[in-house]
Design a protein around this motif. Structure first.
Motif, PDB file in Angstrom:
ATOM      1  N   PHE A 180       0.847  -1.191   0.000  1.00  0.00           N
ATOM      2  CA  PHE A 180       0.000   0.000   0.000  1.00  0.00           C
ATOM      3  C   PHE A 180       0.880   1.238   0.000  1.00  0.00           C
ATOM      4  O   PHE A 180       1.827   1.340   0.775  1.00  0.00           O
ATOM      5  CB  PHE A 180      -0.901  -0.035   1.248  1.00  0.00           C
ATOM      6  N   PHE A 181       0.594   2.146  -0.913  1.00  0.00           N
ATOM      7  CA  PHE A 181       1.273   3.447  -0.906  1.00  0.00           C
ATOM      8  C   PHE A 181       0.282   4.456  -1.452  1.00  0.00           C
ATOM      9  O   PHE A 181      -0.680   4.098  -2.130  1.00  0.00           O
ATOM     10  CB  PHE A 181       2.569   3.426  -1.744  1.00  0.00           C
ATOM     11  N   PHE A 182       0.526   5.718  -1.142  1.00  0.00           N
ATOM     12  CA  PHE A 182      -0.427   6.722  -1.581  1.00  0.00           C
ATOM     13  C   PHE A 182      -0.392   6.903  -3.101  1.00  0.00           C
ATOM     14  O   PHE A 182       0.683   6.988  -3.698  1.00  0.00           O
ATOM     15  CB  PHE A 182      -0.129   8.082  -0.918  1.00  0.00           C
ATOM     16  N   HIS A 183      -1.552   6.969  -3.720  1.00  0.00           N
ATOM     17  CA  HIS A 183      -1.686   7.373  -5.129  1.00  0.00           C
ATOM     18  C   HIS A 183      -3.084   7.957  -5.284  1.00  0.00           C
ATOM     19  O   HIS A 183      -4.008   7.581  -4.546  1.00  0.00           O
ATOM     20  CB  HIS A 183      -1.478   6.182  -6.079  1.00  0.00           C
ATOM     21  N   PRO A 184      -3.250   8.897  -6.190  1.00  0.00           N
ATOM     22  CA  PRO A 184      -4.543   9.586  -6.261  1.00  0.00           C
ATOM     23  C   PRO A 184      -5.654   8.798  -6.948  1.00  0.00           C
ATOM     24  O   PRO A 184      -6.763   9.313  -7.133  1.00  0.00           O
ATOM     25  CB  PRO A 184      -4.213  10.876  -7.024  1.00  0.00           C
ATOM     26  N   ARG A 209     -11.245  11.726 -13.122  1.00  0.00           N
ATOM     27  CA  ARG A 209     -12.547  12.326 -12.772  1.00  0.00           C
ATOM     28  C   ARG A 209     -12.507  13.844 -12.967  1.00  0.00           C
ATOM     29  O   ARG A 209     -13.469  14.446 -13.450  1.00  0.00           O
ATOM     30  CB  ARG A 209     -12.924  11.956 -11.327  1.00  0.00           C
ATOM     31  N   ILE A 210     -11.388  14.465 -12.603  1.00  0.00           N
ATOM     32  CA  ILE A 210     -11.263  15.923 -12.768  1.00  0.00           C
ATOM     33  C   ILE A 210     -11.297  16.288 -14.253  1.00  0.00           C
ATOM     34  O   ILE A 210     -11.964  17.233 -14.667  1.00  0.00           O
ATOM     35  CB  ILE A 210      -9.976  16.430 -12.060  1.00  0.00           C
ATOM     36  N   LYS A 211     -10.611  15.476 -15.078  1.00  0.00           N
ATOM     37  CA  LYS A 211     -10.626  15.736 -16.540  1.00  0.00           C
ATOM     38  C   LYS A 211     -12.054  15.635 -17.073  1.00  0.00           C
ATOM     39  O   LYS A 211     -12.485  16.449 -17.873  1.00  0.00           O
ATOM     40  CB  LYS A 211      -9.754  14.696 -17.252  1.00  0.00           C
ATOM     41  N   GLU A 212     -12.784  14.626 -16.590  1.00  0.00           N
ATOM     42  CA  GLU A 212     -14.154  14.438 -17.078  1.00  0.00           C
ATOM     43  C   GLU A 212     -15.056  15.597 -16.639  1.00  0.00           C
ATOM     44  O   GLU A 212     -15.904  16.043 -17.394  1.00  0.00           O
ATOM     45  CB  GLU A 212     -14.703  13.085 -16.599  1.00  0.00           C
ATOM     46  N   ILE A 213     -14.850  16.072 -15.413  1.00  0.00           N
ATOM     47  CA  ILE A 213     -15.635  17.232 -14.949  1.00  0.00           C
ATOM     48  C   ILE A 213     -15.345  18.426 -15.871  1.00  0.00           C
ATOM     49  O   ILE A 213     -16.252  19.136 -16.310  1.00  0.00           O
ATOM     50  CB  ILE A 213     -15.285  17.574 -13.475  1.00  0.00           C
ATOM     51  N   ASN A 214     -14.060  18.621 -16.197  1.00  0.00           N
ATOM     52  CA  ASN A 214     -13.678  19.738 -17.080  1.00  0.00           C
ATOM     53  C   ASN A 214     -14.238  19.568 -18.490  1.00  0.00           C
ATOM     54  O   ASN A 214     -14.405  20.539 -19.205  1.00  0.00           O
ATOM     55  CB  ASN A 214     -12.154  19.884 -17.135  1.00  0.00           C
ATOM     56  N   GLY A 216      -8.076   9.106  -0.135  1.00  0.00           N
ATOM     57  CA  GLY A 216      -8.270  10.527  -0.448  1.00  0.00           C
ATOM     58  C   GLY A 216      -8.712  10.832  -1.864  1.00  0.00           C
ATOM     59  O   GLY A 216      -8.755  12.003  -2.253  1.00  0.00           O
ATOM     60  N   THR A 217      -9.077   9.821  -2.660  1.00  0.00           N
ATOM     61  CA  THR A 217      -9.488  10.083  -4.057  1.00  0.00           C
ATOM     62  C   THR A 217     -10.702  11.008  -4.114  1.00  0.00           C
ATOM     63  O   THR A 217     -10.702  12.015  -4.825  1.00  0.00           O
ATOM     64  CB  THR A 217      -9.797   8.748  -4.777  1.00  0.00           C
ATOM     65  N   ASP A 218     -11.742  10.677  -3.355  1.00  0.00           N
ATOM     66  CA  ASP A 218     -12.950  11.520  -3.354  1.00  0.00           C
ATOM     67  C   ASP A 218     -12.627  12.918  -2.821  1.00  0.00           C
ATOM     68  O   ASP A 218     -13.137  13.921  -3.329  1.00  0.00           O
ATOM     69  CB  ASP A 218     -14.041  10.886  -2.470  1.00  0.00           C
ATOM     70  N   ALA A 219     -11.773  12.988  -1.790  1.00  0.00           N
ATOM     71  CA  ALA A 219     -11.421  14.287  -1.195  1.00  0.00           C
ATOM     72  C   ALA A 219     -10.706  15.166  -2.221  1.00  0.00           C
ATOM     73  O   ALA A 219     -10.938  16.378  -2.277  1.00  0.00           O
ATOM     74  CB  ALA A 219     -10.539  14.082   0.039  1.00  0.00           C
ATOM     75  N   ILE A 220      -9.846  14.562  -3.064  1.00  0.00           N
ATOM     76  CA  ILE A 220      -9.113  15.350  -4.077  1.00  0.00           C
ATOM     77  C   ILE A 220     -10.104  15.938  -5.096  1.00  0.00           C
ATOM     78  O   ILE A 220     -10.030  17.113  -5.440  1.00  0.00           O
ATOM     79  CB  ILE A 220      -8.053  14.485  -4.806  1.00  0.00           C
ATOM     80  N   VAL A 221     -11.052  15.115  -5.539  1.00  0.00           N
ATOM     81  CA  VAL A 221     -12.037  15.593  -6.528  1.00  0.00           C
ATOM     82  C   VAL A 221     -12.878  16.716  -5.901  1.00  0.00           C
ATOM     83  O   VAL A 221     -13.102  17.769  -6.509  1.00  0.00           O
ATOM     84  CB  VAL A 221     -12.924  14.434  -7.043  1.00  0.00           C
ATOM     85  N   ALA A 222     -13.301  16.508  -4.646  1.00  0.00           N
ATOM     86  CA  ALA A 222     -14.106  17.536  -3.955  1.00  0.00           C
ATOM     87  C   ALA A 222     -13.283  18.817  -3.782  1.00  0.00           C
ATOM     88  O   ALA A 222     -13.797  19.921  -3.972  1.00  0.00           O
ATOM     89  CB  ALA A 222     -14.563  17.001  -2.603  1.00  0.00           C
ATOM     90  N   SER A 223     -12.000  18.673  -3.451  1.00  0.00           N
ATOM     91  CA  SER A 223     -11.134  19.832  -3.239  1.00  0.00           C
ATOM     92  C   SER A 223     -10.950  20.608  -4.547  1.00  0.00           C
ATOM     93  O   SER A 223     -10.913  21.841  -4.550  1.00  0.00           O
ATOM     94  CB  SER A 223      -9.781  19.356  -2.702  1.00  0.00           C
ATOM     95  N   TYR A 224     -10.872  19.874  -5.654  1.00  0.00           N
ATOM     96  CA  TYR A 224     -10.741  20.544  -6.956  1.00  0.00           C
ATOM     97  C   TYR A 224     -11.999  21.382  -7.244  1.00  0.00           C
ATOM     98  O   TYR A 224     -11.904  22.530  -7.666  1.00  0.00           O
ATOM     99  CB  TYR A 224     -10.523  19.504  -8.063  1.00  0.00           C
ATOM    100  N   VAL A 225     -13.167  20.805  -6.973  1.00  0.00           N
ATOM    101  CA  VAL A 225     -14.424  21.495  -7.308  1.00  0.00           C
ATOM    102  C   VAL A 225     -14.672  22.679  -6.374  1.00  0.00           C
ATOM    103  O   VAL A 225     -15.065  23.757  -6.807  1.00  0.00           O
ATOM    104  CB  VAL A 225     -15.616  20.494  -7.286  1.00  0.00           C
ATOM    105  N   THR A 226     -14.399  22.522  -5.104  1.00  0.00           N
ATOM    106  CA  THR A 226     -14.676  23.620  -4.166  1.00  0.00           C
ATOM    107  C   THR A 226     -13.606  24.723  -4.276  1.00  0.00           C
ATOM    108  O   THR A 226     -13.870  25.878  -3.919  1.00  0.00           O
ATOM    109  CB  THR A 226     -14.843  23.087  -2.725  1.00  0.00           C
ATOM    110  N   GLN A 282       0.788  15.930   0.309  1.00  0.00           N
ATOM    111  CA  GLN A 282       1.701  17.083   0.340  1.00  0.00           C
ATOM    112  C   GLN A 282       2.887  16.931  -0.606  1.00  0.00           C
ATOM    113  O   GLN A 282       3.464  17.928  -1.013  1.00  0.00           O
ATOM    114  CB  GLN A 282       2.216  17.324   1.779  1.00  0.00           C
ATOM    115  N   SER A 283       3.259  15.678  -0.936  1.00  0.00           N
ATOM    116  CA  SER A 283       4.497  15.508  -1.704  1.00  0.00           C
ATOM    117  C   SER A 283       4.290  14.949  -3.113  1.00  0.00           C
ATOM    118  O   SER A 283       5.199  15.011  -3.932  1.00  0.00           O
ATOM    119  CB  SER A 283       5.443  14.574  -0.929  1.00  0.00           C
ATOM    120  N   TYR A 284       3.120  14.396  -3.402  1.00  0.00           N
ATOM    121  CA  TYR A 284       2.906  13.751  -4.706  1.00  0.00           C
ATOM    122  C   TYR A 284       3.143  14.746  -5.840  1.00  0.00           C
ATOM    123  O   TYR A 284       2.661  15.876  -5.786  1.00  0.00           O
ATOM    124  CB  TYR A 284       1.474  13.220  -4.786  1.00  0.00           C
TER     125      TYR A 284
END
Ligand SMILES: C[S@@+](CC[C@H](N)C(=O)[O-])C[C@H]1O[C@@H](n2cnc3c(N)ncnc32)[C@H](O)[C@@H]1O
Length: 276
Positions: free
Chosen positions: A79-83, A89-94, A121-131, A155-157
């Motif tokens: 397990f390691f962090f990846h978005p 999802r952000i591209k599709e929203i755009n 944090g995948t959902d949180a990233i998408v929400a953060s982009y929109v807000t 913070q580092s990705y």
């Protein structure tokens, strides 16, 4: 599925921290700092295998710090962090497509979101982009290891995707149990309060999810938690579950939204209608 009684709680698991085989400058210091923070022993890598070091330290798993990431290795699980799918999802929203979670939240720029089950944090990233920069996303995660790895990863990705990076950096991560946190909030503390609990009946075993499933809290959400969230929300409480899940009825979600062919759906409890 590994339910709470079948799996060893994270607090009963023993971990050690080391570096990759050829640690970059600073990696040893960084690994020692992580070990101190999580209260795990630090062990010199010294060209030894992960299997050997795990056994040597009588540990259940090993955290390996490299210049790019921190990996959690436990047997065959990694397990390691990846978005995840956040970038797509952000591209599709755009491109004007509907993101079902954003639509269920009725999320607008400048709003505040409390993600009670942050996970990777995948959902949180998408929400953060929109807000956006005028809004805020706070993510709660009760696994100390998941929250620390995701906090550092956010913070580092680094990625080509320049739109996603500022959204990741803005997310505030708190290692806590959401019920305790919700009980401390006043009415209207966050516009949207969001839950994405571990599915009661998981869809399919995906290799990416397996390692985080070992660490994740699988307890079902209780009604009192949803009531606390409803009291603390200014606009909506939203919960993701499998389409047709009995959890929506059990937890009092009368409105369930989502794409017609999607395997997941979103229960919505509205306090105040968001102007369109
Ligand atoms: C299905 S995952 C969430 C996935 C996330 N939405 C994403 O996009 O990556 C659920 C997460 O919620 C966490 N969790 C479950 N119960 C919790 C609680 N009471 N307090 C805080 N976190 C909790 C689990 O440990 C797990 O990491």
């Amino acid at each position: 599925m590994a339910g709470p009684s079948q799996k060893k709680a994270e607090s009963n698991l023993k971990f050690a921290v080391t570096t990759s085989l050829r640690p970059a400058p600073g990696a040893i210091e960084s690994a020692k700092q992580l070990a101190g923070q999580l209260n795990f022993p630090f062990v010199d890598r010294d060209n030894r295998s992960v299997k050997y070091l795990t056994a040597l330290n009588c540990a259940d798993g090993l955290l390996v710090v490299s210049s790019q990431k921190i990996s959690f290795l436990m047997g065959k699980n990694k397990f390691f962090f990846h978005p995840g799918l956040a970038g797509l999802r952000i591209k599709e929203i755009n491109n004007g497509k509907t993101d079902q979670m954003i639509s269920a939240m009725s999320l607008k720029e400048g709003q505040s979101i409390l993600d009670c089950t942050m996970g990777l944090g995948t959902d949180a990233i998408v929400a953060s982009y929109v807000t956006g920069a005028t809004g805020s996303v706070t993510g709660l995660e009760c696994s100390p290891l998941i929250s620390e790895l995701v906090k550092r990863g956010l913070q580092s990705y680094s990625a080509e995707d320049k739109e996603m990076i500022p959204a990741m950096r803005r997310i505030k991560v708190i290692n806590t149990n959401h019920k305790e946190y919700l009980a401390s909030l006043k009415t209207g503390s966050y516009d949207i309060i969001y839950f994405d609990p571990m599915f009661r009946y998981p869809r399919r075993k995906s290799p990416g999810m397996n390692a985080s499933r070992i660490l994740a809290n699988h307890d079902p959400i209780d009604l009192e938690t949803i009531e606390l969230a409803y009291n603390a929300a200014a606009r909506r409480v939203v919960m993701k579950e499998r389409r047709g899940s009995a959890e929506f009825v059990r937890l009092g979600f009368k409105y369930v939204l989502g794409g017609r062919y999607s395997p997941v759906a979103y229960g919505v409890k509205e306090r105040r209608r968001t102007p369109v």
